[in-house]
Motif scaffolding. Structure first.
Motif: not given
Length: 289
Positions: A232-237, A225-226, A216-218
């Protein structure tokens, strides 16, 4: 090297020490009778893939893991006192004899020498492609010791340098100069290097991805946050690279592996082996289809 399209390629992702899981995957695939016609690797996956392509058996690779030098490869190159003096001189407008900060925490000399020793007196047994990112152009660069007729692939006789460049995590290792390129971690462009295998005409690609979006993310600070945004950008790539019917994805679950970083390596191997074994029927169906 002219060739008919290869039937099966294997793409090995980055993952630093987690890349030991690639050894377990390759071992389980061999037990299934599955061997690649070509292999591609990014970052730490490029090291495993290169050694495998240069004739190291999975048993050899497991022995290398057990004898891995670990911290002895860490040649720290960050002179704190000298850097502070140079930084102060720079702020005061005084020309310092050295740059205020070095290009990396480590010098990377021992790591590259380690790779050179492992490859010495060996030749590639199967085609191998190593993907790095060029800091100058911002583009991915693919290196191979094989002779291929493809503009996007660079022939090199210095595979140890290419692998060191592909593994050069920015800020930790300095960029690696290789011809006209200034190389850093290939994961900046393609974490799972399926693109080069597609370009080379592989009909089917087994992709091994060692990255999962932390959960999870807390978030507690703005840094959290950064970092999550970059995750998220890496996972999208990664998802964009893997989105093709010709790709079969294996994602070993490494979340349960704990302990000292270098003590985790055998557990990573076992996790990779378990993942491939759990998907054995699907892998064989994909390879034979």
């Amino acid at each position: 090297m002219a060739h008919d399209p290869w039937n099966l390629g294997i793409a090995l992702s980055g993952g630093t020490l987690k890349a030991a899981a690639h050894i377990g995957v390759l071992s389980a695939l061999e037990q299934l009778g599955v061997r690649p016609d070509a292999i591609a690797g990014t970052s730490a996956g490029s090291l495993v893939g290169t050694l495998y392509a240069y004739g190291y058996s999975c048993e050899d690779l497991e022995r290398l893991v057990r004898s891995f030098p670990g911290w002895r490869l860490m040649d720290y190159g960050f002179p704190v006192a000298q850097s502070l003096v140079a930084l102060a001189a720079n702020r005061l407008g005084i020309r310092a004899k050295r740059e205020p900060l070095p290009p990396g925490l480590l010098r990377g000399v021992r790591f590259q020498a380690y790779i050179e020793r492992l490859l010495k007196h060996r030749r590639p047994q199967i085609p191998i492609f190593v993907l790095a990112a060029d800091l100058i152009s911002g583009r991915p660069v693919v290196f191979t010791p094989n002779h291929v007729r493809l503009d996007a692939v660079e022939h090199t006789d210095a595979m140890a340098r290419a692998v060191a460049g592909s593994c050069a995590l920015p800020g930790v290792f300095p960029p690696v100069e290789h011809g006209p390129y200034l190389l850093v971690d290939g994961a900046m462009r393609h974490y799972v290097p399926v693109s080069v295998l597609r370009q080379m005409g592989c009909r089917r690609i087994l992709a091994v991805n060692l990255y999962r979006l932390p959960n999870p993310f807390h978030p507690k600070t703005l840094i959290d946050v950064f970092l999550r945004a970059f995750d998220i950008l890496l996972r999208e790539s990664i998802d964009n690279d893997l989105d093709a019917p010709s790709v079969f994805l294996l994602e070993p679950d490494l979340s349960g592996v704990k302990g000292h970083p270098f003590e985790r390596l055998p557990a990573y191997i076992q996790a990779g082996r378990a993942c491939a074994q759990d998907h054995a029927d699907a892998v064989l169906s994909f390879v034979r289809s």
